[in-house]
Design a protein around this motif. Structure first.
Motif, PDB file in Angstrom:
ATOM      1  N   GLU A 297    -113.137  24.846 -12.764  1.00  9.87           N
ATOM      2  CA  GLU A 297    -114.188  25.878 -12.775  1.00  9.87           C
ATOM      3  C   GLU A 297    -113.645  27.198 -12.234  1.00  9.87           C
ATOM      4  OE1 GLU A 297    -118.160  27.046 -10.267  1.00  9.87           O
ATOM      5  OE2 GLU A 297    -117.648  24.929 -10.398  1.00  9.87           O
ATOM      6  N   LEU A 298    -112.839  27.123 -11.199  1.00 11.42           N
ATOM      7  CA  LEU A 298    -112.270  28.337 -10.616  1.00 11.42           C
ATOM      8  C   LEU A 298    -111.210  28.951 -11.524  1.00 11.42           C
ATOM      9  CD1 LEU A 298    -111.987  27.235  -6.883  1.00 11.42           C
ATOM     10  CD2 LEU A 298    -113.793  28.610  -7.960  1.00 11.42           C
ATOM     11  N   ARG A 299    -110.443  28.102 -12.220  1.00 10.41           N
ATOM     12  CA  ARG A 299    -109.460  28.629 -13.179  1.00 10.41           C
ATOM     13  C   ARG A 299    -110.188  29.387 -14.287  1.00 10.41           C
ATOM     14  NH1 ARG A 299    -107.273  23.460 -12.528  1.00 10.41           N
ATOM     15  NH2 ARG A 299    -107.937  22.855 -14.621  1.00 10.41           N
ATOM     16  N   GLU A 300    -111.301  28.849 -14.729  1.00 12.31           N
ATOM     17  CA  GLU A 300    -112.094  29.525 -15.751  1.00 12.31           C
ATOM     18  C   GLU A 300    -112.622  30.856 -15.226  1.00 12.31           C
ATOM     19  OE1 GLU A 300    -116.287  28.737 -18.023  1.00 12.31           O
ATOM     20  OE2 GLU A 300    -114.950  27.025 -17.759  1.00 12.31           O
ATOM     21  N   ARG A 301    -113.099  30.861 -14.015  1.00 14.77           N
ATOM     22  CA  ARG A 301    -113.611  32.097 -13.407  1.00 14.77           C
ATOM     23  C   ARG A 301    -112.494  33.135 -13.289  1.00 14.77           C
ATOM     24  NH1 ARG A 301    -117.761  33.295  -9.310  1.00 14.77           N
ATOM     25  NH2 ARG A 301    -117.642  35.545  -9.123  1.00 14.77           N
ATOM     26  N   GLU A 302    -111.287  32.703 -12.976  1.00 13.95           N
ATOM     27  CA  GLU A 302    -110.142  33.620 -12.882  1.00 13.95           C
ATOM     28  C   GLU A 302    -109.846  34.248 -14.247  1.00 13.95           C
ATOM     29  OE1 GLU A 302    -106.662  35.208 -10.644  1.00 13.95           O
ATOM     30  OE2 GLU A 302    -108.758  34.776 -10.298  1.00 13.95           O
ATOM     31  N   LEU A 303    -109.952  33.453 -15.304  1.00 14.31           N
ATOM     32  CA  LEU A 303    -109.737  33.989 -16.649  1.00 14.31           C
ATOM     33  C   LEU A 303    -110.813  35.008 -17.013  1.00 14.31           C
ATOM     34  CD1 LEU A 303    -108.626  30.759 -18.548  1.00 14.31           C
ATOM     35  CD2 LEU A 303    -107.193  32.711 -17.889  1.00 14.31           C
TER      36      LEU A 303
END
Length: 188
Positions: free
Chosen positions: A113-119
């Motif tokens: 979820e955090l990787r997606e938010r970073e993108l």
């Protein structure tokens, strides 16, 4: 007693990062963060909308820095050169922050979820750069291409810097990535 000490936001952020590293992002609660910082949950929510904001709360300021730096450059500066100058200004904001950025990236890398938010954050930065370039009179597709290339350079350089020992500055990695981009596009 601890809640009356100054810099509640900084203490909450530090406590959150420590707990994320120890337990993982998902396993850490706001109550635990507040307790570690010697504060209340209510105080946490005065400073952060949720526990993700400890990691992403500075995104707005970063977008503003990109936009204002680009807006302040003379219109005669070529689009990619303007982006490169802007990246240098952004890199200056990361001086002496290697340990924090490295810890932040480790937390993000461990959570989908955090990787997606970073993108999403990176896409927002690219949109900000593209908008700023268009305001400077740069036409499409040049504005979008320069913006996306700039974010690619920023991402690659940031990843290399984060993986490094921290003895070199982010700006060094940005210069290397820009040089590589120029080299691969020169042969096109």
């Amino acid at each position: 007693m601890g809640r009356w000490q100054p810099d509640a936001r900084g203490r909450l952020g530090q406590a959150a990062m420590e707990l994320y590293a120890e337990r993982g992002f998902e396993q850490t609660t706001v109550a635990e963060i507040a307790q570690r910082a010697g504060l209340t949950e209510r105080t946490f929510f005065r400073h952060y909308a949720d526990k993700r904001e400890v990691l992403f709360g500075a995104s707005g300021a970063l977008q503003e820095l990109f936009a204002s730096t680009l807006a302040g450059l003379p219109r005669s500066v070529a689009p990619m050169d303007a982006v490169a100058t802007t990246l240098e200004a952004v890199a200056a904001e990361f001086r002496d922050r290697h340990a924090f950025v490295r810890q932040r990236q480790a937390v993000i890398a461990a959570n989908a979820e955090l990787r997606e938010r970073e993108l999403v954050k990176l896409a927002s930065l690219a949109a900000t750069i593209g908008d700023a370039l268009r305001l400077r009179g740069v036409k499409e597709p040049a504005a979008s291409l320069a913006a996306e290339a700039g974010i690619a350079v920023f991402k690659v350089a940031s990843e290399r810097w984060t993986a490094s020992t921290g003895h070199r500055e982010l700006s060094d990695f940005l210069q290397e990535a820009l040089t590589e981009l120029k080299a691969i596009t020169a042969g096109a």
